[in-house]
Design a protein around this motif. Structure first.
Motif, PDB file in Angstrom:
ATOM      1  N   TYR A  47       0.806  -1.211   0.000  1.00 30.55           N
ATOM      2  CA  TYR A  47       0.000   0.000   0.000  1.00 30.55           C
ATOM      3  C   TYR A  47       0.849   1.276   0.000  1.00 30.55           C
ATOM      4  O   TYR A  47       0.347   2.335  -0.320  1.00 30.55           O
ATOM      5  N   GLU A  97      -5.129   7.255   5.551  1.00 28.39           N
ATOM      6  CA  GLU A  97      -5.771   5.990   5.869  1.00 28.39           C
ATOM      7  C   GLU A  97      -6.210   5.295   4.586  1.00 28.39           C
ATOM      8  O   GLU A  97      -6.505   5.947   3.585  1.00 28.39           O
ATOM      9  N   LYS A  98      -6.211   3.975   4.652  1.00 26.80           N
ATOM     10  CA  LYS A  98      -6.733   3.182   3.545  1.00 26.80           C
ATOM     11  C   LYS A  98      -8.002   2.513   4.038  1.00 26.80           C
ATOM     12  O   LYS A  98      -7.990   1.803   5.048  1.00 26.80           O
ATOM     13  N   ASN A 120      -6.849   0.387  -2.952  1.00 30.11           N
ATOM     14  CA  ASN A 120      -5.579   0.808  -2.367  1.00 30.11           C
ATOM     15  C   ASN A 120      -5.524   2.322  -2.199  1.00 30.11           C
ATOM     16  O   ASN A 120      -4.499   2.863  -1.833  1.00 30.11           O
ATOM     17  N   ASP A 153       4.401   3.049   8.660  1.00 28.70           N
ATOM     18  CA  ASP A 153       3.008   2.640   8.480  1.00 28.70           C
ATOM     19  C   ASP A 153       2.598   1.677   9.592  1.00 28.70           C
ATOM     20  O   ASP A 153       3.441   1.189  10.355  1.00 28.70           O
ATOM     21  N   ASP A 165      -8.109  -0.034   7.394  1.00 25.19           N
ATOM     22  CA  ASP A 165      -7.285  -1.150   7.852  1.00 25.19           C
ATOM     23  C   ASP A 165      -5.789  -0.897   7.725  1.00 25.19           C
ATOM     24  O   ASP A 165      -4.980  -1.777   8.032  1.00 25.19           O
ATOM     25  N   TYR A 166      -5.446   0.290   7.274  1.00 27.75           N
ATOM     26  CA  TYR A 166      -4.019   0.581   7.098  1.00 27.75           C
ATOM     27  C   TYR A 166      -3.839   2.076   7.202  1.00 27.75           C
ATOM     28  O   TYR A 166      -4.646   2.849   6.660  1.00 27.75           O
ATOM     29  N   ARG A 209      -0.690  -1.362  10.413  1.00 29.42           N
ATOM     30  CA  ARG A 209      -1.954  -2.014  10.047  1.00 29.42           C
ATOM     31  C   ARG A 209      -2.900  -1.971  11.232  1.00 29.42           C
ATOM     32  O   ARG A 209      -2.477  -1.819  12.387  1.00 29.42           O
ATOM     33  N   SER A 210      -4.172  -2.151  10.949  1.00 34.15           N
ATOM     34  CA  SER A 210      -5.172  -1.978  11.991  1.00 34.15           C
ATOM     35  C   SER A 210      -5.139  -3.074  13.046  1.00 34.15           C
ATOM     36  O   SER A 210      -5.761  -2.938  14.096  1.00 34.15           O
ATOM     37  N   ASN A 211      -4.421  -4.158  12.777  1.00 38.12           N
ATOM     38  CA  ASN A 211      -4.337  -5.230  13.784  1.00 38.12           C
ATOM     39  C   ASN A 211      -3.198  -4.992  14.773  1.00 38.12           C
ATOM     40  O   ASN A 211      -2.880  -5.859  15.592  1.00 38.12           O
TER      41      ASN A 211
END
Lengths: 113, 113
Positions: free
Chosen positions: A100, B92-93, B99, B49, B31-32, B51-53
């Motif tokens: 991304y 944000e993505k 993408n 960056d 989510d990113y 990720r949302s996790n």
């Protein structure tokens, strides 16, 4: 390796003229994005190309704006009948498939007199 | 609507201090997230960056924190240097196949010697 390149770096045009801005993405990058950045502001999404899929044109502000991409190579952003409010820096970015992160070019500064 | 906003448009810090740049995002499905640095006259440059996790990620002198409960993102820069002076953007993505990145309006970080 070479990064994203854009040309011209600066463009001054008269109101009503058409302009073409060029972007050369990083070789092998499947995704290509165009953004507009007005002075002192954030990045405004314009259009996104991903491989052979139909481009996401949801950010184009009017039908005077269009963009094309040849395969996974060069892209041109065309602005027809330019207006003074089109004055901005136009940024291009590319990203490899599956990632991304976007890699940006230096931008084209467009001034419409 | 589509928006990623920043709490502070300008942040002034002393060289050697730690900097914290904040960002609020609106889409809970994102989510990113990514932070970019933009120096005057240049295109944005990737910083870090997440990720949302994840709720925290560290790089060299930078840390990104993600609080999904309140939809808040922050960038911490340790031992801020004059070379850190720039505009910082969060992006944000949205979740799903796209993408496309949605950028915030930016925070200007000014480092005083």
């Amino acid at each position: 390796g070479a990064g994203v390149s854009q040309s011209p770096s600066n463009k001054v045009t008269e109101k009503g003229k058409d302009v073409e801005l060029r972007c050369d993405p990083i070789s092998g990058h499947t995704a290509l994005y165009w953004y507009r950045q007005r002075l002192g502001q954030g990045l405004e999404f314009l259009i996104y190309f991903q491989g052979n899929s139909a481009p996401d044109k949801s950010g184009l502000p009017s039908d005077r704006f269009s963009a094309e991409r040849t395969g996974e190579s060069v892209s041109t952003l065309t602005i027809q009948r330019t207006q003074q409010e089109d004055s901005a820096v136009y940024l291009c970015a590319s990203s490899p498939g599956g990632l991304y992160e976007q890699f940006f070019g230096p931008g084209t500064r467009l001034t419409v007199l | 609507g589509e928006s990623v906003g920043l709490h502070l448009p300008t942040l002034s810090v002393q060289e050697g201090d730690n900097s914290i740049i904040n960002c609020a995002y609106s889409n809970s499905a994102s989510d990113y997230f990514i932070w970019y640095k933009q120096e005057s006259g240049k295109g944005p440059q990737f910083i870090i960056d997440i990720r949302s996790n994840m709720d925290k990620r560290q790089g060299q002198r930078v840390t990104v924190l993600l609080n999904k409960t309140v939809k808040h993102l922050s960038l911490q820069i340790a031992a801020t240097q004059p070379g850190d002076s720039a505009v910082y953007f969060c992006a944000e993505k949205y979740g799903g196949a796209t993408n496309k990145l949605i950028f915030g309006t930016g925070t200007l970080l000014a480092v005083q010697p």
